[in-house]
Scaffold this motif. Structure first.
Motif, PDB file in Angstrom:
ATOM      1  N   ILE A 383      -4.683   0.316  -1.457  1.00 40.28           N
ATOM      2  CA  ILE A 383      -4.187   1.718  -1.922  1.00 40.28           C
ATOM      3  C   ILE A 383      -5.360   2.522  -2.056  1.00 40.28           C
ATOM      4  N   HIS A 414      -1.185   2.470   1.442  1.00 44.43           N
ATOM      5  CA  HIS A 414      -0.429   3.682   0.693  1.00 44.43           C
ATOM      6  C   HIS A 414      -1.489   4.536   0.123  1.00 44.43           C
ATOM      7  N   ILE A 416      -2.254   8.138  -2.173  1.00 45.79           N
ATOM      8  CA  ILE A 416      -1.981   9.233  -3.237  1.00 45.79           C
ATOM      9  C   ILE A 416      -2.997  10.060  -3.140  1.00 45.79           C
ATOM     10  N   SER A 442       2.183   5.118   4.131  1.00 43.56           N
ATOM     11  CA  SER A 442       2.931   5.884   3.331  1.00 43.56           C
ATOM     12  C   SER A 442       2.103   6.550   2.489  1.00 43.56           C
ATOM     13  N   ALA A 455       2.760   8.097  -9.721  1.00 46.92           N
ATOM     14  CA  ALA A 455       2.788   7.727  -8.515  1.00 46.92           C
ATOM     15  C   ALA A 455       2.287   6.254  -8.144  1.00 46.92           C
ATOM     16  N   LEU A 456       1.184   5.948  -8.945  1.00 51.34           N
ATOM     17  CA  LEU A 456       0.566   4.419  -8.714  1.00 51.34           C
ATOM     18  C   LEU A 456       1.292   3.521  -9.532  1.00 51.34           C
ATOM     19  N   TYR A 459       4.542   2.816  -7.524  1.00 50.21           N
ATOM     20  CA  TYR A 459       4.210   2.010  -6.230  1.00 50.21           C
ATOM     21  C   TYR A 459       4.416   0.595  -6.692  1.00 50.21           C
ATOM     22  N   ASP A 465      -3.775  -6.779  -4.866  1.00 48.04           N
ATOM     23  CA  ASP A 465      -3.806  -5.368  -4.342  1.00 48.04           C
ATOM     24  C   ASP A 465      -5.174  -4.908  -4.684  1.00 48.04           C
TER      25      ASP A 465
END
Length: 496
Positions: A383, A414, A416, A442, A455-456, A459, A465
């Motif tokens: 991410i 992903h 952000i 995404s 947002a994180l 997710y 991760d």
């Protein structure tokens, strides 16, 4: 590894004894003599500070006057925090040194510190990317070898106030001084170099940081090369041989009468990379050719950019007369700095996730480098929380759009994107086909850190991760890092 002088002239500095605990940094009479001021009381100061919030017991506080703030307003706070005295331009009822101008006094104190520590080898560092990390690495190498007799600028104290302050803090018994120099506009590096008067001056790289103010990469290279104007006679200029601006930088160095040492992957580099084997812990085992010998050492910091950085570090340490064996040990033990690569384990579903804190600064070159480092980080999912890059002017949209390819190449699952300038990257990702991205990617576009935190969180981080957080400090992604890392332990550095 063994130590040898790349430039024997710089190896003639005598070994100085380590400072004794409790030795005063400045006496009141020394401050008065250096600044042309008058001391109200006799005192001994343990440190020098310009921000009342950072004052520690025993510090002397300099009441600097700026365009929007007058340090004299914070005298009470400074003394409440333990200041032993202040440098002021008006009498006060506490111990002080009265001067005509506090900013001029800071510069005078800096020059006095430089002259009294005349046996110290001074290293100056500038560049578009990597200044602070390289400064810390050189300091760690020299401090280890000198058993605590090295000094450096703290944080990113690299401007017209931070550099003199860093000099003023240099103990008289220092064997080495390592100073970072930064700029936002043309004409800022030369005065800093004149303060430091380095024996060794290193440029990390040239990249489009602050291009909004400088206008072109040529202008950035020319401004960074002004560090060579401050070199002592016969000083050493250390230049990145892989840079497309290497010859331009060398021309500046020659015009200043400098000895030139280059570093990089190129066959023509004086300190040349021969091999780099990735380590399971994230760093690398590096073999380098220094001309008269080959050395092998481990670096803890992950990423290919740190492999090249380490070559510049070795070049600087050797030119300064440092010990290469101690340098190798220091590079193996270095961990990431807050906002500049620190790694944290944060709570996640079924275990923990890795958060890489690069929230302090960002430009196109450093974004690409850290995304590439992320691609080499073992992870279940990757991410990227990316904040806007500032001071790019008319180039901003293009440089943000160009991050789409590095994101895809890094295997990011992903992204952000935070800040108005990131709208250009969001648009680029939105129109890219899955084939262009290589895998499903995404993304979400947020206005600020609070939205990014949400947002994180939404997710849903899980065990394994890896999260990269990078952006210009102005964006405020440090808030996101703090939100997820408060009370969470730092991940062990690659060097253990």
């Amino acid at each position: 590894m063994t130590s040898a002088a790349l430039h024997p002239m710089l190896h003639q500095w005598p070994v100085l004894p380590r400072d004794r605990l409790g030795l005063a940094l400045w006496r009141s009479d020394e401050i008065a003599a250096a600044t042309g001021g008058s001391a109200s009381h006799a005192f001994e100061a343990a440190g020098v500070e310009m921000d009342s919030r950072d004052v520690k017991p025993g510090d002397v506080f300099i009441a600097l006057k700026g365009e929007a703030m007058d340090g004299h307003r914070f005298l009470a706070d400074a003394f409440a925090r333990g200041a032993i005295a202040a440098i002021v331009d008006r009498p006060i009822d506490r111990p002080h040194v009265l001067v005509a101008d506090t900013r001029a006094a800071l510069i005078a104190l800096a020059h006095a510190a430089r002259e009294r520590a005349h046996e110290a080898v001074r290293i100056g560092i500038t560049g578009s990317v990597g200044k602070t990390g390289v400064k810390e690495a050189i300091f760690a190498c020299l401090d280890r070898a000198s058993r605590g007799a090295a000094h450096r600028s703290v944080r990113s104290y690299n401007n017209h106030v931070g550099v003199p302050l860093s000099l003023a803090r240099m103990p008289a018994r220092s064997r080495f001084g390592v100073f970072e120099m930064g700029m936002n506009h043309a004409g800022e590096i030369a005065p800093l170099a004149a303060h430091v008067r380095p024996h060794v001056a290193l440029i990390t790289t040239i990249a489009p940081a602050h291009i909004e103010n400088l206008g072109s990469l040529e202008a950035i290279a020319d401004e960074k090369a002004q560090i060579f104007t401050g070199l002592v006679p016969g000083g050493v200029a250390i230049i990145p041989e892989d840079s497309e601006w290497a010859e331009r930088l060398k021309a500046h160095a020659r015009s200043c009468g400098a000895q030139i040492v280059t570093f990089g992957r190129a066959a023509s580099a004086d300190v040349r990379l021969l091999d780099a084997i990735p380590a399971s812990s994230g760093g690398a085992l590096v073999t380098a050719d220094l001309g008269d010998r080959r050395v092998c050492y481990t670096i803890a910091e992950p990423g290919e950019h740190w492999i090249v950085n380490s070559l510049g570090v070795l070049a600087a340490v050797r030119a300064a007369g440092g010990d290469l064996g101690a340098a190798g040990l220091a590079l193996a033990e270095m961990g990431g700095l807050k906002g500049r690569g620190a790694r944290h384990r944060i709570p996640a579903r079924s275990g923990s996730a890795l958060l890489i804190d690069e929230s302090y600064n960002a430009n196109p070159a450093s974004m690409r480098a850290t995304l590439k480092a992320l691609s080499q980080t073992p992870a279940r999912r990757r991410i990227a929380v990316l904040g806007s890059m500032k001071e790019l002017g008319d180039f901003a949209d293009a440089f943000h759009r160009q991050l789409a390819a590095p994101l895809a190449e890094a295997g990011v699952d992903h992204a952000i994107l935070v800040g108005a300038e990131m709208a250009a990257l969001a648009e680029e990702l939105g129109k890219a086909s899955p084939a262009e991205l290589g895998k499903p990617l995404s993304f979400a576009h947020c206005h600020g850190p609070a939205e990014a935190i949400a947002a994180l969180t939404a997710y849903g981080l899980a065990e394994g991760d890896a999260v990269l957080v990078k952006g210009s400090n102005w964006v405020g992604l440090g808030r996101l890092v703090s939100h997820f890392t408060d009370n969470a332990p730092e991940a062990p550095s690659a060097g253990g």
